[in-house]
Design a protein around this motif. Structure first.
Motif, mmCIF file in Angstrom:
data_model
loop_
_atom_site.group_PDB
_atom_site.id
_atom_site.type_symbol
_atom_site.label_atom_id
_atom_site.label_comp_id
_atom_site.label_asym_id
_atom_site.label_seq_id
_atom_site.Cartn_x
_atom_site.Cartn_y
_atom_site.Cartn_z
ATOM 1 N N UNK A 111 0.845 -1.198 0.000
ATOM 2 C CA UNK A 111 0.000 0.000 0.000
ATOM 3 C C UNK A 111 0.882 1.251 0.000
ATOM 4 N N UNK A 112 0.329 2.378 -0.437
ATOM 5 C CA UNK A 112 1.107 3.612 -0.351
ATOM 6 C C UNK A 112 1.400 3.952 1.116
ATOM 7 N N UNK A 113 2.554 4.591 1.379
ATOM 8 C CA UNK A 113 2.793 5.110 2.730
ATOM 9 C C UNK A 113 3.571 6.413 2.593
ATOM 10 N N UNK A 114 3.261 7.355 3.474
ATOM 11 C CA UNK A 114 3.883 8.680 3.405
ATOM 12 C C UNK A 114 5.404 8.534 3.457
ATOM 13 N N UNK A 115 6.087 9.152 2.513
ATOM 14 C CA UNK A 115 7.550 9.101 2.388
ATOM 15 C C UNK A 115 8.070 7.668 2.288
ATOM 16 N N UNK A 116 7.200 6.765 1.918
ATOM 17 C CA UNK A 116 7.525 5.330 1.811
ATOM 18 C C UNK A 116 8.159 4.775 3.089
ATOM 19 N N UNK A 117 7.706 5.303 4.239
ATOM 20 C CA UNK A 117 8.345 4.913 5.507
ATOM 21 C C UNK A 117 7.967 3.490 5.954
ATOM 22 N N UNK A 118 6.812 3.002 5.540
ATOM 23 C CA UNK A 118 6.419 1.608 5.816
ATOM 24 C C UNK A 118 6.535 1.251 7.296
ATOM 25 N N UNK A 119 5.827 2.055 8.098
ATOM 26 C CA UNK A 119 5.934 1.915 9.553
ATOM 27 C C UNK A 119 5.017 0.873 10.159
ATOM 28 N N UNK A 120 4.203 0.266 9.329
ATOM 29 C CA UNK A 120 3.168 -0.604 9.886
ATOM 30 C C UNK A 120 3.614 -2.068 9.916
ATOM 31 N N UNK A 121 3.225 -2.755 10.978
ATOM 32 C CA UNK A 121 3.416 -4.203 11.041
ATOM 33 C C UNK A 121 2.090 -4.833 11.453
ATOM 34 N N UNK A 122 1.982 -6.129 11.269
ATOM 35 C CA UNK A 122 0.682 -6.793 11.387
ATOM 36 C C UNK A 122 0.825 -8.089 12.168
ATOM 37 N N UNK A 123 -0.138 -8.339 13.030
ATOM 38 C CA UNK A 123 -0.195 -9.651 13.683
ATOM 39 C C UNK A 123 -1.438 -10.366 13.167
ATOM 40 N N UNK A 169 4.410 9.514 15.994
ATOM 41 C CA UNK A 169 4.674 10.957 15.900
ATOM 42 C C UNK A 169 4.686 11.386 14.430
ATOM 43 N N UNK A 170 4.778 10.437 13.533
ATOM 44 C CA UNK A 170 4.687 10.742 12.104
ATOM 45 C C UNK A 170 3.269 11.226 11.803
ATOM 46 N N UNK A 171 3.154 12.471 11.285
ATOM 47 C CA UNK A 171 1.806 13.049 11.202
ATOM 48 C C UNK A 171 0.905 12.394 10.172
ATOM 49 N N UNK A 172 1.429 11.557 9.318
ATOM 50 C CA UNK A 172 0.586 10.917 8.301
ATOM 51 C C UNK A 172 0.268 9.456 8.604
ATOM 52 N N UNK A 173 0.632 9.002 9.797
ATOM 53 C CA UNK A 173 0.524 7.550 10.009
ATOM 54 C C UNK A 173 -0.913 7.037 9.886
ATOM 55 N N UNK A 174 -1.876 7.890 10.270
ATOM 56 C CA UNK A 174 -3.269 7.416 10.196
ATOM 57 C C UNK A 174 -3.730 7.229 8.755
ATOM 58 N N UNK A 175 -3.155 8.025 7.856
ATOM 59 C CA UNK A 175 -3.472 7.816 6.430
ATOM 60 C C UNK A 175 -2.897 6.485 5.971
ATOM 61 N N UNK A 176 -1.665 6.228 6.412
ATOM 62 C CA UNK A 176 -1.043 4.943 6.052
ATOM 63 C C UNK A 176 -1.913 3.781 6.533
#
Ligand code: FMN
Length: 189
Positions: A35-47, A92-99
């Motif tokens: 999926x797209x992520x702001x600045x391609x930071x890819x901060x999400x992980x999944x269980x 603290x990344x302001x776009x994380x909720x969009x990600x």
């Protein structure tokens, strides 16, 4: 085809007890990975949770369908058979909720394409979830997606006075949505 999948997806809260294979669950997370992520930071992980006992513990951390009165929760024989918990490394990344939103939508649409029902859940006990799943403090618990093969098909209604969904006498869920003409502005507001 994709358009129809987007239109037919509804939040499902009643599930068949036929399990979803781990292979399919991983395939769903793979759509979030890309999926797209702001600045391609890819901060999400999944269980991924599909173990029956862990699913039972997780069920207790969830607030279901708060608009329904009297209070309603899925019966034991209609509970989700799997969950995907979404974790965020840096809130603290302001776009994380969009990600999270984009990753979530990929998962729920990919599930819909496989006829798997989903319900996005934010009314959850995050601290309890952290405890149950041994989530390190370096990750924030964001939300949960409940999954399972569908045992209900909610119906979209034209929104009149209230945004509140309801179950009719047969237990069918009706979900009001705003009309297209009420949300579109063409050329000017
Ligand atoms: C951010 C978000 C949080 C939600 N949290 C919950 C929740 O905690 N419990 C629940 O039963 N449904 C939850 N939902 C599902 C909504 O109630 C549902 O999307 C809405 O009623 C519209 O129905 P639809 O998904 O079928 O279009 C959530 C949905 C979103 C997008």
């Amino acid at each position: 085809m994709m358009y129809n999948i987007m239109l037919s997806r509804r939040s499902i809260r009643r599930f068949q007890q036929k399990p979803i294979s781990l292979k399919i669950l991983k395939k769903l997370v793979n759509t979030a990975r890309l999926a797209p992520s702001a600045a391609n930071l890819q901060q999400l992980e999944y269980i991924i949770i599909h173990d029956k006992i862990v699913c039972a513990h997780l069920f207790e951390t969830i607030g279901w369908a708060t608009y329904l009165t009297p209070k309603w929760i899925p019966k034991p024989e209609e509970r989700p058979t799997a969950y995907i918990v979404i974790l965020v490394k840096d809130i603290t990344n302001k776009y994380y909720q969009r990600d999270v939103g984009l990753a979530t939508e990929n998962i729920v649409l990919a599930a819909e394409a496989d006829d798997i029902g989903t319900c996005i859940l934010c009314n959850i006990n995050k601290e309890k979830i952290r405890e149950i799943l041994y989530i390190p403090t370096t990750f924030a618990v964001d939300s949960v997606i409940a999954l399972g093969y569908k045992a209900e098909q909610p119906i979209v209604e034209e929104l009149k006075e209230s945004v509140k969904y309801w179950r009719d006498n047969n237990g069918v869920l009706h979900v009001p949505k705003r009309k297209l003409d009420d949300i579109i502005h063409v050329n000017t507001f």
